[in-house]
Design a protein around this motif. Structure first.
Motif, mmCIF file in Angstrom:
data_model
loop_
_atom_site.group_PDB
_atom_site.id
_atom_site.type_symbol
_atom_site.label_atom_id
_atom_site.label_comp_id
_atom_site.label_asym_id
_atom_site.label_seq_id
_atom_site.Cartn_x
_atom_site.Cartn_y
_atom_site.Cartn_z
ATOM 1 N N GLY A 448 0.610 -1.289 0.167
ATOM 2 C CA GLY A 448 0.206 0.021 0.099
ATOM 3 C C GLY A 448 0.878 1.299 0.187
ATOM 4 O O GLY A 448 2.218 1.278 0.146
ATOM 5 N N GLN A 449 0.179 2.407 -0.173
ATOM 6 C CA GLN A 449 1.096 3.849 -0.162
ATOM 7 C C GLN A 449 1.861 4.027 0.916
ATOM 8 O O GLN A 449 2.926 4.455 0.907
ATOM 9 N N TRP A 450 1.393 3.646 2.337
ATOM 10 C CA TRP A 450 2.192 3.848 3.357
ATOM 11 C C TRP A 450 3.264 3.028 3.275
ATOM 12 O O TRP A 450 4.385 3.784 3.648
ATOM 13 N N MET A 451 3.314 1.669 2.994
ATOM 14 C CA MET A 451 4.527 1.154 2.780
ATOM 15 C C MET A 451 5.476 1.407 1.699
ATOM 16 O O MET A 451 6.643 1.415 1.812
ATOM 17 N N VAL A 452 5.043 1.651 0.629
ATOM 18 C CA VAL A 452 5.655 2.214 -0.690
ATOM 19 C C VAL A 452 6.464 3.562 -0.170
ATOM 20 O O VAL A 452 7.671 3.497 -0.308
ATOM 21 N N ASN A 453 5.767 4.263 0.776
ATOM 22 C CA ASN A 453 6.680 5.513 1.301
ATOM 23 C C ASN A 453 7.751 5.315 2.081
ATOM 24 O O ASN A 453 8.760 5.970 2.226
ATOM 25 N N HIS A 454 7.291 4.063 3.043
ATOM 26 C CA HIS A 454 8.361 3.854 3.979
ATOM 27 C C HIS A 454 9.504 3.251 3.117
ATOM 28 O O HIS A 454 10.559 3.629 3.258
ATOM 29 N N PHE A 455 9.455 2.336 2.126
ATOM 30 C CA PHE A 455 10.609 1.814 1.533
ATOM 31 C C PHE A 455 11.324 2.946 0.985
ATOM 32 O O PHE A 455 12.717 2.899 0.830
ATOM 33 N N VAL A 456 10.688 3.851 0.144
ATOM 34 C CA VAL A 456 11.326 5.073 -0.320
ATOM 35 C C VAL A 456 12.280 5.784 0.823
ATOM 36 O O VAL A 456 13.488 6.278 0.707
ATOM 37 N N ARG A 457 11.576 5.821 2.027
ATOM 38 C CA ARG A 457 12.086 6.458 3.300
ATOM 39 C C ARG A 457 13.500 5.819 3.608
ATOM 40 O O ARG A 457 14.528 6.344 4.049
ATOM 41 N N VAL A 458 13.501 4.723 3.746
ATOM 42 C CA VAL A 458 14.671 3.766 4.034
ATOM 43 C C VAL A 458 15.748 3.882 3.200
ATOM 44 O O VAL A 458 16.857 4.103 3.418
ATOM 45 N N ALA A 459 15.251 3.942 1.850
ATOM 46 C CA ALA A 459 16.523 4.057 0.468
ATOM 47 C C ALA A 459 17.028 5.466 0.829
ATOM 48 O O ALA A 459 18.383 5.460 0.670
ATOM 49 N N ALA A 460 16.245 6.568 1.208
ATOM 50 C CA ALA A 460 16.880 7.873 1.418
ATOM 51 C C ALA A 460 17.772 7.901 2.534
ATOM 52 O O ALA A 460 18.836 8.436 2.456
ATOM 53 N N LYS A 461 17.183 7.503 3.654
ATOM 54 C CA LYS A 461 17.978 7.649 4.760
ATOM 55 C C LYS A 461 19.257 6.698 4.813
ATOM 56 O O LYS A 461 20.203 7.109 5.274
ATOM 57 N N THR A 462 19.281 5.527 4.285
ATOM 58 C CA THR A 462 20.343 4.752 4.346
ATOM 59 C C THR A 462 21.423 5.312 3.392
ATOM 60 O O THR A 462 22.639 5.317 3.642
ATOM 61 N N ALA A 463 20.965 6.037 2.229
ATOM 62 C CA ALA A 463 21.944 6.837 1.616
ATOM 63 C C ALA A 463 22.676 7.927 2.262
ATOM 64 O O ALA A 463 23.754 8.233 2.205
ATOM 65 N N THR A 464 22.146 8.537 3.221
ATOM 66 C CA THR A 464 22.603 9.662 3.935
ATOM 67 C C THR A 464 23.792 9.069 4.904
ATOM 68 O O THR A 464 24.744 9.840 5.309
ATOM 69 N N TYR A 465 23.655 7.682 5.321
ATOM 70 C CA TYR A 465 24.582 7.214 6.267
ATOM 71 C C TYR A 465 25.659 6.578 5.473
ATOM 72 O O TYR A 465 26.514 5.716 6.089
ATOM 73 N N GLY A 466 25.438 6.459 3.915
ATOM 74 C CA GLY A 466 26.611 5.546 3.194
ATOM 75 C C GLY A 466 26.193 4.187 3.007
ATOM 76 O O GLY A 466 27.325 3.392 3.196
ATOM 77 N N ILE A 467 25.079 3.856 3.259
ATOM 78 C CA ILE A 467 24.728 2.413 3.563
ATOM 79 C C ILE A 467 23.888 1.857 2.224
ATOM 80 O O ILE A 467 23.004 2.583 1.873
ATOM 81 N N MET A 468 24.292 0.540 1.603
ATOM 82 C CA MET A 468 23.675 -0.175 0.933
ATOM 83 C C MET A 468 22.397 -0.885 1.117
ATOM 84 O O MET A 468 22.607 -1.375 2.257
ATOM 85 N N LEU A 469 21.424 -0.997 0.372
ATOM 86 C CA LEU A 469 20.110 -1.753 0.893
ATOM 87 C C LEU A 469 19.602 -2.778 -0.068
ATOM 88 O O LEU A 469 19.658 -2.657 -1.152
ATOM 89 N N ASP A 470 19.333 -3.860 0.697
ATOM 90 C CA ASP A 470 18.718 -4.863 0.094
ATOM 91 C C ASP A 470 17.262 -5.325 0.934
ATOM 92 O O ASP A 470 17.353 -5.817 1.920
#
Length: 694
Positions: A448-470
């Motif tokens: 759903g929309q809530w979780m779609v936004n969560h996944f994008v938030r995780v991608a954006a936030k991990t990038a700020t810490y220099g972290i790759m995501l799976d």
């Protein structure tokens, strides 16, 4: 290059339809003229689109529009207030991928519409027509009378031109881990297919005629059609519901806890709806249409993002050697065991070691819809994270973090910053996230929309810490790895762990379908490389087996693309076959070029890839339950060059059922005029490394 052209579209004169209603038609062709898009409008205001390929109908006239619940209005009849057209042609370089350069060439048509029913709401539909297909999306511009609004339904249709052969999984709001079905469209029965599944943690089925995207089809005339979406942001995922009376699909968006589909504010855009088309199956696999419809990278400096191979403390739990939880005396993520994996990774040049079950909380959460399960920073007492951090650093290996959220996403969001700081402190730059179980906030779905936004938030936030995501148990990928290149892989399908499933498991044809379906949206963490096929190694009562030959498991490193590739089996199983394991050691995870040599969904795939910044090539060939004879021209090699090929092939008596681990290794000199003859066993494959000789 982008150029405007008023002559790219033609507003045709009125055409009399069967109902004597006037019809306006706007037409454009793809850059190579193979595809034609028609936008039609009746005098009533009904607006449709249709698509043809080399004169053959791909999409019959299909409806467009929305039902809004706030304001309460149905947007299905419009007046055309403007038409704009342009062409675009550029070449861009991905941070990582299957090729080093991607051409992005399309003709664009923007049709501006105004609601004819009285609301005067303005909607633009943007169509981009490529040589390999069509993408279109809706745009709600900033406008008087429409600010915040709620989507109740999207009315996008895909009217198919025949009863095509389809490769599908049941429509579901929470899981895409089903086995694939191959039937005619008229024979789709999602509820019957789902009733056979006993091994999926959480399901929310839509109905008998609902299927998921990416959906792969083949017409009786040999045209391949793939339906999916691109750039899924701030919107729910799209399923498709089939009307069997006219073989037309309508979009079915994933609802939230109260039944709404999306909450938007103008200006707003939807994801792109994508239709990839060709009369060659190889072209479907080579398509970059979905990537091209995503925005460029938002990560300012991507130099730290590195594709990698890793081993993992993971398969032990699936085959009964160890457990995730500490209770029971078989805890796998203990200091000495993880050091053993670090030693193995260092010895063979692997980049990382994935450790699952390291943190407190695994004992009582599964199935309990419990929120505060993990804090992502508290290891079990037998897991000395400081000692392991130092040991891994000494060995030149990084530990890969595992964050199982247990579906308690609100809890994970509270802990994310703390957890990522903890990773950085312990020299970790890659995280595997998991979302097993029902989602919290309760009532929300995985897609759903809530979780779609969560996944994008995780991608954006991990990038700020220099972290790759799976991400595992995630929404299906839609090309967002272009925008967030640190978001390197997802599960989002039935992966290799289902070889251990008690019921359906993993059929030999499954891996010949996935590249045409799930992988259209982005790389998959499939976890290939299983070398021990009978899974009773630690529990004699287990009847499950890997339905593959050993050579097919090696070939998957080429046919199942991912910049994060795991050697999934146990070190002791690899130690029995070190000569074959050499291919996994050698095969890269980043590429300069890719050649899809032959393919047919559900039957076979052969792909050759050129290693990044090297003159070495790697080939993977896989088949379904049938044996096959390959004739493999090496014409993609440089003319005049001399190469040594190492061929890892099924032994003459290999068979996925009776003799799966039998293989033969041959070394021969080859040139670009060589044609290799290779037999694939039932459920088998072939892996070939080709090294340039000076």
């Amino acid at each position: 290059m982008k150029c405007k052209s008023a002559v790219l579209w033609v507003l045709m004169s009125f055409v009399i339809t069967g109902s004597s209603q006037a019809q306006k038609v706007i037409s454009i062709h793809s850059p190579d003229n193979a595809l034609q898009l028609n936008i039609s409008q009746l005098a009533t205001g009904k607006t449709t689109y249709s698509l043809s390929y080399k004169g053959a109908a791909v999409i019959q006239p299909s409806g467009l529009g929305f039902v809004l619940s706030k304001p309460a209005v149905t947007l299905s009849r419009f007046s055309i207030s403007g038409v704009d057209s342009s062409t675009f042609n550029e070449t861009w370089q991905p941070v990582w991928g299957e090729v080093s350069h991607i051409n992005n060439h399309y003709k664009q048509l923007v049709v501006s519409l105004t609601d004819k029913a009285g609301s005067k709401i303005a909607v633009n539909i943007v169509f981009r027509l490529f040589n390999d297909g069509l993408g279109f999306r809706y745009e709600f511009p900033k406008q008087e009378g429409l600010n915040y609004f709620v989507v109740a339904d999207e009315l996008t249709q895909f009217a198919m031109a025949g009863d095509h052969k389809a490769f599908w999984i049941p429509g579901d709001y929470d899981s895409n881990e089903y086995a694939y079905n191959t039937t005619k469209l008229s024979e789709v029965n999602a509820l019957a297919a789902a009733a056979k599944e006993k091994d999926i943690a959480v399901t929310s089925l839509i109905g008998a005629n609902a299927v998921q995207t990416p959906l792969m089809m083949k017409t009786a005339k040999g045209i391949y059609i793939n339906l999916h979406e691109a750039a899924l942001v701030n919107y729910p995922a799209m399923n498709l519901v089939l009307n069997k009376s006219n073989l037309s699909f309508q979009s079915q968006l994933v609802p939230d806890a109260v039944g709404n589909k999306a909450y938007l504010q103008t200006p707003a855009i939807t994801p792109w709806r994508t239709i990839v088309v060709s009369d060659k199956a190889t072209d479907i696999l080579a398509s970059k249409l979905i990537l091209n419809l995503n925005e460029p990278s938002v990560v300012p400096d991507s130099s730290w993002i590195k594709p990698q191979k890793f081993v993992g403390m993971w398969w032990e739990m699936h085959v009964g050697k160890a457990t995730w939880q500490k209770d029971g005396g078989k805890h796998g993520a203990n200091t000495q065991n993880v050091m053993h994996y670090i030693d193995f990774a260092a010895k063979y040049g692997f980049d990382g070691v994935l450790v699952e079950g390291w943190d407190v909380g695994w004992e009582d959460w599964f199935g309990n819809w419990k929120e505060d399960v993990f804090d992502f920073v508290t290891p079990y007492p037998d897991y000395d994270i400081d000692a392991l951090t130092a040991y891994a650093k000494q060995k030149g290996v990084k530990i890969i973090m595992h964050h199982e959220t247990s579906g308690a996403v609100t809890n994970y969001e509270r802990w994310m910053d703390t957890a990522y700081r903890y990773m950085v402190l312990h020299n970790m730059n890659t995280v595997k996230t998991g979302y097993v179980g029902k989602i919290i906030p309760r009532g929300e779905h995985h897609d759903g929309q809530w979780m779609v936004n969560h996944f994008v938030r995780v991608a954006a936030k991990t990038a700020t810490y220099g972290i790759m995501l799976d991400a595992h148990e995630s929404v299906h990928p839609t090309g967002l790895q272009r925008t967030y290149p640190n978001w390197m892989a997802n599960e989002a399908a039935r992966g290799s762990e289902f070889n251990n499933a008690p019921t359906i498991g993993m059929t030999p044809e499954h891996t010949t379908i996935l590249p045409f379906t799930r992988l259209m949206g982005g790389p998959m963490d499939f976890t290939p490389g299983l070398f021990h096929m009978q899974l009773n190694q630690f529990d004699s009562s287990r009847k499950q087996r890997v339905r593959s030959t050993l050579c097919k498991q090696m070939a998957l490193y080429v046919t199942m693309y991912s910049p994060l590739q795991m050697a999934a089996d146990l070190p002791e199983n690899y130690n029995k076959y070190l000569d074959a394991f050499q291919f996994i050691v050698d095969v890269p995870v980043d590429w300069d070029d890719t050649k899809v040599l032959e393919a047919e969904p559900g039957d076979y795939i052969t792909i050759a890839r050129k290693a990044k910044n090297k003159n070495n090539w790697f080939i993977g060939a896989i088949t379904d339950e049938n044996s096959r004879q390959l004739q493999l021209p090496l014409s993609f090699l440089n003319a005049g060059g001399s190469y040594e090929a190492t061929i890892y092939r099924d032994a003459d008596n290999a068979d996925w059922q009776t003799n799966p681990e039998a293989y033969t290794i041959e070394k021969i000199m080859v040139t670009n005029s060589t044609v290799l003859q290779v037999k694939l066993a039932k459920g088998g494959g072939c892996a070939i490394s080709i090294f340039k000789k000076n």
